[in-house]
Design an enzyme around this catalytic site. Structure first.
Site, PDB file in Angstrom:
ATOM      1  N   HIS A  37       1.094   4.142  -2.993  1.00  0.00           N
ATOM      2  CA  HIS A  37       0.839   5.568  -2.769  1.00  0.00           C
ATOM      3  C   HIS A  37       2.089   6.408  -3.063  1.00  0.00           C
ATOM      4  O   HIS A  37       1.977   7.551  -3.538  1.00  0.00           O
ATOM      5  CB  HIS A  37       0.381   5.806  -1.335  1.00  0.00           C
ATOM      6  CG  HIS A  37      -0.992   5.295  -1.045  1.00  0.00           C
ATOM      7  ND1 HIS A  37      -2.028   5.404  -1.942  1.00  0.00           N
ATOM      8  CD2 HIS A  37      -1.513   4.672   0.050  1.00  0.00           C
ATOM      9  CE1 HIS A  37      -3.122   4.872  -1.423  1.00  0.00           C
ATOM     10  NE2 HIS A  37      -2.835   4.416  -0.219  1.00  0.00           N
ATOM     11  N   GLU A  58       0.831  -1.204   0.000  1.00  0.00           N
ATOM     12  CA  GLU A  58       0.000   0.000   0.000  1.00  0.00           C
ATOM     13  C   GLU A  58       0.865   1.253   0.000  1.00  0.00           C
ATOM     14  O   GLU A  58       0.609   2.208  -0.748  1.00  0.00           O
ATOM     15  CB  GLU A  58      -0.919   0.005   1.231  1.00  0.00           C
ATOM     16  CG  GLU A  58      -1.817   1.238   1.291  1.00  0.00           C
ATOM     17  CD  GLU A  58      -2.699   1.271   2.526  1.00  0.00           C
ATOM     18  OE1 GLU A  58      -3.209   2.372   2.861  1.00  0.00           O
ATOM     19  OE2 GLU A  58      -2.864   0.219   3.169  1.00  0.00           O
TER      20      GLU A  58
END
Length: 377
Positions: free
Chosen positions: A120, A116
């Protein structure tokens, strides 16, 4: 002895281990694209790690942009049509690969907080790249004030989305969101490349403005509206104690982290005696783009680790060099200081991201670019 710098403390790593991705909302076009994305991920070999997919997508996005930057350093030059087409296709590939990396992680049982964060992190730099693609496609350097608002407004909006996540604990997607924005950018690059970028300079009848000016103004208005929605949610209070952020800090505390970069960018732009923004536009935007990417990475880490944000950071050295050089009446030529700032900010961002990924991978005992559970990268 470790081979990486420890940016994250023990409490941050402990919180990171228990972090679970949370999002809400679906944009209008995403359900249709999900059909294609679900098919696409099934074509991907099971040995291809999700982070490797993300990195390949980023490369497809960045490489055409760098050719555009070289060809159009002040964003007033007419961009090569073939490179514009490549930029549009590269962005399409980036969007598709960015959409399937999470699916590949779930498909292979390799989902992790590192994935994750890596996703990002790549998105934060891609935001800079996509903004540059559109600015060059529309030759927005002819309107420096609008260009400044467009680029830095987009950066603030992206940061704002993660600021809201830091407050509420969940990443929210609106009815018109990043997917629709990326598709619009793809369309602009492809039309500019196929028909010719001169099309955006046409005067719109009855309005009397160039098509590109209308596009810029429309984009800026949408940024203002989206940012206002973000801020309204932020000021409603967070998911932490007494309406604080997930880290238990004030919901407005992230403002100064983005605010100081915006303020320095504006002062240096307006006070430059050598018109550094208009004469070295791409280098200027890339320099501050690195800062925006890092500060966004830091707030993402703050959300995932439920930790406060430290204000002082090595990224401030780059903008500070430019500001202090102006303050002392430009002891050194501004363009030289600008290039030094770009090098500093780029190395600082890459080093920070590399070290954080290494630290997390060692802590979680997983690999960054391999699905096999070992400590080798």
């Amino acid at each position: 002895m470790t081979l990486y710098s420890e940016y994250l403390g023990k409490s941050q790593l402990k919180s990171l281990r228990s972090h679970k991705y949370s999002s809400k909302g679906v944009s209008v076009i995403e359900p249709l694209l999900q059909i294609f994305w679900r098919w696409l991920v099934e074509q991907v070999p099971l040995w291809w790690a999700p982070n490797a997919i993300t990195l390949v997508g980023l490369a497809f996005n960045v490489i055409p942009c760098m050719f555009l930057v070289v060809a159009c350093p002040t964003i007033t030059e007419e961009p090569p049509r073939l490179v514009l087409v490549a930029a549009g296709l590269g962005l399409f590939i980036y969007q598709a690969l960015d959409a399937i990396d999470g699916k590949q992680a779930r498909r292979t049982g390799s989902s992790s907080p590192l994935g994750e964060l890596f996703d990002h992190g790549c998105d934060s730099f891609s935001m800079v790249v996509i903004s540059l693609d559109i600015a060059i496609c529309l030759q927005m350097g002819d309107y420096p004030d609008l260009l400044f608002i467009f680029i830095f407004g987009g950066a603030f909006l992206f940061y704002n989305a993660h600021w809201e996540t830091y407050v509420t604990g969940a990443l929210r997607f609106g009815f018109i969101d990043v997917t629709e924005s990326q598709l619009s950018c793809i369309l602009l690059c492809l039309v500019g490349g196929i028909v010719g970028p001169g099309i955006w300079g046409w005067i719109v009848p009855y309005i009397g403005l160039e098509f590109r000016v209308i596009i810029m103004l429309f984009s800026i208005v949408n940024m203002v509206i989206a940012s206002a929605v973000n801020m309204s949610i932020i000021f409603e209070g967070g998911s932490g104690k007494n309406g604080s952020t997930v880290a238990g800090t004030s919901v407005i505390s992230p403002a100064m982290h983005i605010g100081v970069i915006l303020l320095l960018a504006l002062i240096i732009f307006k006070k430059s005696p050598s018109m550094i923004f208009t004469d070295h536009t791409c280098v200027y935007l890339l320099t501050f783009g690195m800062c925006f990417s890092k500060v966004t990475n830091k707030i993402v880490i703050g959300h995932m680790c439920k930790s406060p944000l430290n204000f002082l950071d090595s990224m401030h050295v780059g903008p500070a060099m430019l500001f202090l050089n102006q303050y002392f009446n430009c002891v050194f030529p501004e363009y030289i200081v600008l290039y030094c700032a770009l090098i500093w900010c780029t190395v600082d961002l890459v080093y920070f991201c590399t070290m954080v990924c290494l630290q997390i991978s060692y802590y979680l005992n997983i690999s960054v670019f391999s699905i096999s559970k070992n400590r080798n990268l």
